[in-house]
Design a protein around this motif. Sequence first.
Motif, short mmCIF file in Angstrom:
data_model
loop_
_atom_site.label_atom_id
_atom_site.label_comp_id
_atom_site.label_asym_id
_atom_site.label_seq_id
_atom_site.Cartn_x
_atom_site.Cartn_y
_atom_site.Cartn_z
N GLY A 76 5.28 6.31 10.71
CA GLY A 76 6.36 6.18 11.68
C GLY A 76 6.94 4.79 11.76
N SER A 77 6.39 3.84 11.01
CA SER A 77 6.91 2.48 11.01
C SER A 77 8.11 2.38 10.07
CB SER A 77 5.82 1.50 10.58
OG SER A 77 5.32 1.86 9.30
N LEU A 78 8.75 1.22 10.07
CA LEU A 78 9.85 1.00 9.14
C LEU A 78 9.31 0.88 7.72
CD1 LEU A 78 11.85 -1.58 11.29
CD2 LEU A 78 12.44 0.80 10.88
N SER A 79 10.13 1.22 6.73
CA SER A 79 9.71 1.24 5.34
C SER A 79 9.74 -0.17 4.73
CB SER A 79 10.60 2.17 4.52
OG SER A 79 10.29 2.10 3.16
N PHE A 80 8.67 -0.48 3.99
CA PHE A 80 8.57 -1.76 3.28
C PHE A 80 8.92 -1.61 1.81
CE2 PHE A 80 6.06 -2.43 7.00
CZ PHE A 80 5.99 -3.80 7.24
N SER A 81 9.36 -0.44 1.38
CA SER A 81 9.51 -0.17 -0.06
C SER A 81 10.64 -0.97 -0.69
CB SER A 81 9.73 1.32 -0.29
OG SER A 81 10.87 1.78 0.42
N ASN A 82 11.69 -1.29 0.07
CA ASN A 82 12.77 -2.12 -0.45
C ASN A 82 12.32 -3.58 -0.47
OD1 ASN A 82 15.18 -3.96 -0.19
ND2 ASN A 82 16.25 -2.00 -0.48
N PRO A 83 12.38 -4.26 -1.62
CA PRO A 83 11.87 -5.65 -1.71
C PRO A 83 12.50 -6.59 -0.68
CG PRO A 83 12.31 -4.77 -3.90
CD PRO A 83 12.86 -3.77 -2.93
N ARG A 84 13.80 -6.49 -0.49
CA ARG A 84 14.45 -7.38 0.46
C ARG A 84 14.02 -7.06 1.89
NH1 ARG A 84 20.81 -7.87 -0.10
NH2 ARG A 84 20.08 -8.59 -2.13
N GLU A 85 13.92 -5.78 2.19
CA GLU A 85 13.48 -5.37 3.52
C GLU A 85 12.01 -5.72 3.73
OE1 GLU A 85 14.48 -3.32 7.23
OE2 GLU A 85 15.52 -4.42 5.66
N ARG A 86 11.24 -5.66 2.67
CA ARG A 86 9.81 -5.98 2.74
C ARG A 86 9.59 -7.39 3.29
NH1 ARG A 86 6.18 -8.88 -0.13
NH2 ARG A 86 4.13 -7.98 -0.62
N ASP A 87 10.25 -8.38 2.71
CA ASP A 87 10.07 -9.77 3.14
C ASP A 87 10.56 -9.96 4.58
OD1 ASP A 87 9.07 -10.32 0.65
OD2 ASP A 87 10.98 -11.07 -0.15
N ARG A 88 11.64 -9.31 4.93
CA ARG A 88 12.18 -9.46 6.28
C ARG A 88 11.24 -8.89 7.32
NH1 ARG A 88 14.86 -6.87 10.17
NH2 ARG A 88 14.71 -4.87 9.08
N ASN A 118 0.85 -1.19 0.00
CA ASN A 118 0.00 0.00 0.00
C ASN A 118 0.88 1.24 0.00
OD1 ASN A 118 -1.76 2.13 0.54
ND2 ASN A 118 -3.03 0.91 1.92
N PRO A 119 0.84 2.04 -1.07
CA PRO A 119 1.73 3.22 -1.15
C PRO A 119 1.42 4.29 -0.10
CG PRO A 119 0.14 3.24 -2.95
CD PRO A 119 0.00 1.91 -2.27
N GLN A 120 0.24 4.20 0.53
CA GLN A 120 -0.10 5.16 1.58
C GLN A 120 0.52 4.78 2.93
OE1 GLN A 120 -1.72 7.90 0.61
NE2 GLN A 120 -1.69 6.98 -1.44
N PHE A 121 1.17 3.60 2.98
CA PHE A 121 1.73 3.13 4.25
C PHE A 121 3.16 2.62 4.14
CE2 PHE A 121 2.67 -0.10 7.40
CZ PHE A 121 2.23 0.49 8.57
N ASN A 122 3.50 2.01 3.01
CA ASN A 122 4.71 1.18 2.95
C ASN A 122 6.02 1.95 2.96
OD1 ASN A 122 4.73 2.21 0.37
ND2 ASN A 122 4.53 0.24 -0.68
N ARG A 123 5.99 3.27 2.93
CA ARG A 123 7.25 4.03 2.99
C ARG A 123 7.49 4.63 4.37
NH1 ARG A 123 5.35 5.49 -2.30
NH2 ARG A 123 6.77 4.74 -3.92
N GLY A 124 6.75 4.15 5.35
CA GLY A 124 6.96 4.62 6.71
C GLY A 124 6.16 5.85 7.07
N GLN A 125 5.05 6.08 6.35
CA GLN A 125 4.27 7.30 6.60
C GLN A 125 3.69 7.36 8.00
OE1 GLN A 125 4.18 5.40 3.82
NE2 GLN A 125 3.32 6.48 2.06
#
Length: 580
Positions: A135-147, A126-133
């Motif tokens: 205050g959470s960690l960002s999911f935008s990096n594919p490798r970081e997303r899975d982790r 979800n682009p409204q959430f996945n970049r840390g909007q």
Amino acid sequence: MLLLGVVACRPSEPQVVPPTNTTTQPLESEKVEAAATPLPEAAEVDVAEVAAVEPVAEPVEETPPPRPDPQKLLVMADRQPLLLDVYLWIDGRPFEEALQTLSTKVIEMADTDGDGISTWDELADNPQFNRGQFGSLSFSNPRERDRLIKLYDVNRNGRVDVDETPRLLTRNRGKAREFSVDPRAYSTFRRSREQSDVLRTLDRDGDQWLSADEIAAAAELLQARDADADGIVSAAELSPPSGPMMGMSSGDNWRGELGAFVLDENTSWPEVLRSLETIYNFGSAIEVAELFGDDSPLKMIDEDGDGYLEYREIARIAELPASASLEIRFGKREEGEAFFSLSATEEARFALQETEFADSKALVDGNGRLVIHTADDIASGAAAAEMRAQGLFQVYDQDKNEYLDGDEFPENAIERLDFAAVDADEDGKLTQAELSAALVNVDLVKACQVRVQRTGIVDPLFAVLDENGDGRLATRELRSGAEKLQRLDMDGDGTVSLDEFPAFGGLSVYRGGDRDGSGLPSRAYQPPVEGRPDWHLGMDFNGDGDVSWAEFLGNQTQFEQLDRDGDGLLSVVEAGTKSI
């Protein structure tokens, strides 16, 4: 007619429509009866009477929200640990509801396809959430997303569950805490005694005692540190070059034992025991009666009765009754509701004291003073976010085209969010509305997270001399310094030992932002002195409340006439209403 209406509301039963050319003739007897029966006359209606009997709706009283569940906070005071019940409110609602509301919003964002199932894959995409909007960690990096999905999906069912969102939002990998203690919230009591800049100035032989001769020379020794000759000795003038901190050197690299703990299912009890042993007995075992007295509440948790606190017993501290209650209302408050209140039980083994700081009170334990400061760093609400967005646009929208492009967007303008995270529609143009929405989302997370952090250290000997609590030592305060120091001599031997020195500790309970523990709370507002002549205020160049001969702009005869007690200082009382 009524029966037909009811039948018409039943879609499962077909309606029978009569042929259009068919008429139904009434029976002859029905015609005669209808003609013989006179129509009833319309009754006159008294409108006033009807209005009078109409029920009046009683106002519905709103049920006040329940009091929040108390958060257990263990604080290491100077002479003993103290247990506080902390009641937290956010915008008039119990604190625990705030994160629940935010969790619900995140779960809704994890159902982008609208099938009623919230999944981690949908949330991470979800682009409204996945970049840390939020205050959470960002999911935008594919490798970081899975982790991150593996990290936060605790039960491995692929769904975003209610009990998984707090860890995500608080960026806490092991423990989801909305109320927590900063790991830098060290206990400062011992350090405040040993590292006092006033002690360093007066203790000429370096034995960490103040002898009778050193006390007698206090005024002279301190006055000699008045580098700018303004009649005021400031904290900076007493401090070594490393940097002043209200009469204490800053000591940014200093590390100590944690001075506070939230007691719940996530408490590290070995760390609690280690702090108790280190702070109160130099790392040795805690013998309750010897260290805290026979009436210490800690005796209640000594299960085996051997007089010592052991690891298997330490967790029972959370079962003890609290000795004080701290209630804080963050955000919106009803008229008349105080921002914070601190009260002690009748059995408490300490006293409450007002302080020189705003929104603060002190727990006085022996000759140690623990200042509890409260602060709200969140300007919550859409209106506050919009004002901040307007301010950023006025500064950074250089071409005044009513949007920011990637080059205009300032780095770190909104926490850790980059341009792409704030540009919700991904059109490369950041509008004021998008910026305002991003600010609201970031504040939503901060608004429901309350932290405990230490404050900067006040030199306790400086505070003894600083009678009016303005952070400066004026001439009158210096002159009475020796007398004030002599009062610290509890055993009457003519000297003041390290154990007789006062001590200072400070804790700040706040929400929003981050505090490193080096700053002091702002000082409480001091109203101007009533009846002070304008000339007296104007000549008081150093702002100490007195006018010295060096500051006086008149002649010596005038000064001597005004200085009725001959102490070389013109007080407000001496000035009276006389004009110069």
